[in-house]
Design an enzyme around this catalytic site. Structure first.
Site, PDB file in Angstrom:
ATOM      1  N   SER A 208       0.592  -1.242   0.151  1.00 28.89           N
ATOM      2  CA  SER A 208       0.202  -0.078  -0.035  1.00 28.89           C
ATOM      3  C   SER A 208       0.841   1.276   0.066  1.00 28.89           C
ATOM      4  O   SER A 208       0.660   2.134  -0.897  1.00 28.89           O
ATOM      5  CB  SER A 208      -0.983  -0.013   1.239  1.00 28.89           C
ATOM      6  OG  SER A 208      -0.310  -0.547   2.252  1.00 28.89           O
TER       7      SER A 208
ATOM      8  N   HIS B 162       6.442   1.035   2.847  1.00 25.49           N
ATOM      9  CA  HIS B 162       7.299   1.348   3.792  1.00 25.49           C
ATOM     10  C   HIS B 162       7.940   0.177   4.811  1.00 25.49           C
ATOM     11  O   HIS B 162       8.516   0.428   5.570  1.00 25.49           O
ATOM     12  CB  HIS B 162       6.794   2.431   4.621  1.00 25.49           C
ATOM     13  CG  HIS B 162       6.720   3.591   4.133  1.00 25.49           C
ATOM     14  ND1 HIS B 162       7.444   4.853   4.899  1.00 25.49           N
ATOM     15  CD2 HIS B 162       6.139   4.284   3.468  1.00 25.49           C
ATOM     16  CE1 HIS B 162       7.481   5.993   4.261  1.00 25.49           C
ATOM     17  NE2 HIS B 162       6.688   5.759   3.291  1.00 25.49           N
ATOM     18  N   ASP B 163       7.301  -0.977   4.266  1.00 25.29           N
ATOM     19  CA  ASP B 163       7.731  -2.080   5.033  1.00 25.29           C
ATOM     20  C   ASP B 163       9.302  -2.138   5.002  1.00 25.29           C
ATOM     21  O   ASP B 163      10.023  -2.157   3.948  1.00 25.29           O
ATOM     22  CB  ASP B 163       7.335  -3.401   4.072  1.00 25.29           C
ATOM     23  CG  ASP B 163       7.749  -4.868   4.925  1.00 25.29           C
ATOM     24  OD1 ASP B 163       8.805  -5.028   5.321  1.00 25.29           O
ATOM     25  OD2 ASP B 163       6.532  -5.632   5.070  1.00 25.29           O
TER      26      ASP B 163
ATOM     27  N   SER C 160       6.946  -6.394   1.449  1.00 22.80           N
ATOM     28  CA  SER C 160       5.576  -5.923   0.502  1.00 22.80           C
ATOM     29  C   SER C 160       5.866  -6.130  -0.990  1.00 22.80           C
ATOM     30  O   SER C 160       5.060  -5.757  -1.794  1.00 22.80           O
ATOM     31  CB  SER C 160       4.913  -4.671   0.879  1.00 22.80           C
ATOM     32  OG  SER C 160       5.815  -3.670   0.533  1.00 22.80           O
TER      33      SER C 160
ATOM     34  N   GLY D 261       1.181   4.124   4.008  1.00 26.45           N
ATOM     35  CA  GLY D 261       0.112   3.711   3.220  1.00 26.45           C
ATOM     36  C   GLY D 261      -0.945   3.233   4.442  1.00 26.45           C
ATOM     37  O   GLY D 261      -0.439   2.291   5.374  1.00 26.45           O
TER      38      GLY D 261
ATOM     39  N   ASN E   8       5.421  -3.266  12.782  1.00 27.76           N
ATOM     40  CA  ASN E   8       5.491  -2.528  11.673  1.00 27.76           C
ATOM     41  C   ASN E   8       7.053  -1.955  11.521  1.00 27.76           C
ATOM     42  O   ASN E   8       7.243  -1.126  10.648  1.00 27.76           O
ATOM     43  CB  ASN E   8       4.624  -1.171  12.036  1.00 27.76           C
ATOM     44  CG  ASN E   8       3.094  -1.200  11.328  1.00 27.76           C
ATOM     45  OD1 ASN E   8       3.007  -2.277  10.923  1.00 27.76           O
ATOM     46  ND2 ASN E   8       2.451  -0.308  11.624  1.00 27.76           N
ATOM     47  N   TYR E   9       7.713  -2.232  12.583  1.00 26.24           N
ATOM     48  CA  TYR E   9       9.309  -1.934  12.531  1.00 26.24           C
ATOM     49  C   TYR E   9       9.711  -3.136  11.964  1.00 26.24           C
ATOM     50  O   TYR E   9      10.632  -3.886  12.679  1.00 26.24           O
ATOM     51  CB  TYR E   9      10.034  -1.406  13.663  1.00 26.24           C
ATOM     52  CG  TYR E   9       9.601  -0.038  14.225  1.00 26.24           C
ATOM     53  CD1 TYR E   9       8.871   0.651  13.539  1.00 26.24           C
ATOM     54  CD2 TYR E   9      10.206   0.222  15.505  1.00 26.24           C
ATOM     55  CE1 TYR E   9       8.681   1.920  13.857  1.00 26.24           C
ATOM     56  CE2 TYR E   9      10.073   1.578  15.974  1.00 26.24           C
ATOM     57  CZ  TYR E   9       9.098   2.294  15.257  1.00 26.24           C
ATOM     58  OH  TYR E   9       9.059   3.528  15.749  1.00 26.24           O
TER      59      TYR E   9
END
Length: 531
Positions: free
Chosen positions: A111, A114-115, A120, A181, A474-475
């Site tokens: 999306s 930023h992974d 992603s 995203g 998410n990190y």
């Protein structure tokens, strides 16, 4: 089995279509593109052929690179997807799931890109990217203070839209980077500088629209509460494709107050060790309207500390709180800047007030791409002054690494760890982000920056959570364990670090809603038994 299916299907199509032995068999990307084109139902107003990029497409690399946020995963040797589907309609998502499944292809859902470790848009085997950037609508209901936001919408677009629609009196608690995203950011938790007041993004999500492994479009009532629970903090990419989230907007004052106090050595008569020790005492217990992030780094063998804060109120009230609770910092009125909440988004990016319009948060493609590594930790007991000084010494020996301490407490401590799949609640004082950035290609500099990050991370082990050493989904960090097949035992290695006691419930939900483990990637939730 999946690869056999792929080969059989390609050969069958080849034999049916071409009765001569001289033509070459169709490529996997051709078969995939044809499968998409044949998929029903389709939307004649939005033919999927206009949104498929194969490796033969002139724009393929541009589309792929547009949402790559870590250059470590974009080079000549990185495996490229068989195709990118830049979905613009729900039928495009259904077609991509169906065709990827039929051809035994891995699916990667992106999306905002930023992974941190590129999951992603990466895989070690044949895969396709479902790119969500075209699905970015934001529908705000100012009467009910809610909004439906599609997964491809960025935080900057959401913030800007919400502030505009509400005369700057509503906001949403989510990340400080406007390019994130909504799809991935929200599903991993989504934290930002209002979390002590309002909790995480997921604590303010009231519905979702998804497409599951069977291609069904479901909302909260039809997917069931268990799956809705898992999507909030458990990482949606293990379960489905999120098409849109329904968010609850939150009140923000007409003016917020921000500050950024940077210290090298002493601040007045107080040294950095004392300042950091005092920050630890108060940051998670201070007024819920106040968030103070501490960043530590080093240059020229000297530790630098930055205390960056936002108060949901005016500067005189902020100074009253700071003088009572954190007088050591000596915050003064000239360092306090009052502004609209929407303007504070730019301040947190390091953009000086008044130097850029708020529309700049709508920019999707960054001006500069970087190489990076990120890791995370949770601190549950204050670090002693001796401990702090040894940490400072490590930072002076590894100057490529900075550490950001993000305080918890407030609303974060009130929400039970079982309320959503995100488990890191009461008992955590602050979360650490380890960050190393570099700007030139090459193995040598990458190896140096990665080993510096690892050294700092290793040195921090006495001071952080244990059994498990917790991590923030998410990190994204592949160092803590990964497996593409993600058997239960392999998945548990990283799963308990990200989800603690919620891991077992996530496995049960995954096993029920996606028993064939179609939605899998290197750190996905495993199923109980492989089929």
């Amino acid at each position: 089995m999946a690869s056999l299916t792929t080969q059989t299907l390609i050969i069958t199509i080849f034999l049916l279509a071409i009765p001569t032995s001289f033509a070459s068999p169709p490529s996997l990307e051709d078969v995939f593109a044809q499968c998409l084109a044949d998929f029903k139902p389709s939307n004649p107003k939005s033919p999927i052929q206009n949104f498929i990029y194969t490796q033969q497409s002139p724009n393929f690399l541009t589309i792929l690179n547009n949402y790559v946020r870590n250059l470590r995963y974009f080079n000549n040797t990185t495996r490229k997807p068989v195709a990118i589907v830049a979905a613009a309609d729900v039928t495009h998502i259904q077609a991509t799931i169906t065709c990827a499944k039929n051809l035994g292809l891995q699916l990667r859902i992106r999306s905002g890109g930023h992974d941190y470790d590129g999951m992603s848009y990466l895989s070690t085997i044949d895969f396709v990217v479902l790119d969500m950037f075209n699905l970015r609508s934001i529908n705000i209901d100012p009467i009910l203070d809610t909004a439906w936001v599609q997964s491809g919408a960025t935080l900057g677009e959401i913030y800007y839209g919400v502030a505009n629609k509400s005369n700057d009196l509503r906001g949403f608690p989510a990340g400080i980077c406007p390019g994130l995203g909504a799809g991935g950011h929200f599903s991993g938790g989504g934290y930002g500088n209002m979390m002590r007041k309002y909790g995480l993004s997921i604590d303010n999500i009231i519905d979702a629209k998804i497409v599951d492994a069977k291609g069904r479009v479901l909302d909260r009532s039809s997917m069931g509460e268990d799956l809705f629970w898992a999507l909030r903090g458990g990482g949606a990419a293990s379960f489905c494709v999120v098409l849109a989230w329904k968010i609850k907007l939150v009140p923000v004052p007409a003016k917020v107050t921000v500050f950024n106090v940077e210290t090298v050595g002493n601040r007045g008569s107080v040294n950095t060790t004392e300042l950091v020790a005092k920050w630890q005492e108060i940051a998670d217990k201070i007024d819920n309207d106040l968030f103070i992030r501490l960043t530590l780094g080093s240059s020229n063998k000297t530790v630098k500390a930055s205390f960056m804060g936002m108060y949901l109120g005016n500067s005189s009230k902020l100074l009253e709180i700071m003088n009572a609770k954190f007088p050591e910092l000596g915050l003064n009125k000239t360092e306090c800047i009052e502004m609209k909440w929407i303007e504070s988004v730019l301040f947190w990016l390091g953009i000086p007030p008044g130097t850029a319009p708020t529309t700049s948060m709508l920019n999707r493609i960054p001006q500069k791409q970087i190489y990076l590594k990120r890791k995370s930790d949770y601190v549950q007991k204050p670090i002693s002054r001796t401990g702090l000084e040894s940490i400072f010494k490590i930072l002076t020996e590894n100057e490529n690494v900075t550490m950001a301490f993000n305080p918890y407490g407030g609303r974060m401590s009130e929400i039970p760890s079982t309320e959503t799949a995100f488990p890191h609640r009461a008992g955590n004082m602050f979360k650490i982000q380890y960050a190393a950035n570099w700007f030139v290609p090459g193995e040598a500099v990458a190896k140096d920056c990665l080993s510096q990050t690892e050294r700092v991370f290793d040195a921090m082990s006495p001071y952080v959570s244990k059994n498990p050493r917790e991590a923030f989904l998410n990190y994204r960090d592949v160092d803590i364990g990964k497996s593409l097949n993600s058997t239960y035992e392999e998945g548990k290695v990283y799963g308990v670090k990200y989800f603690k006691d919620n891991f077992e419930k996530l496995v049960k939900i995954k096993s029920r809603v996606d028993p064939d483990n179609f939605f899998r990637y290197e750190q996905s939730i495993p199923v109980l038994s492989s089929h």
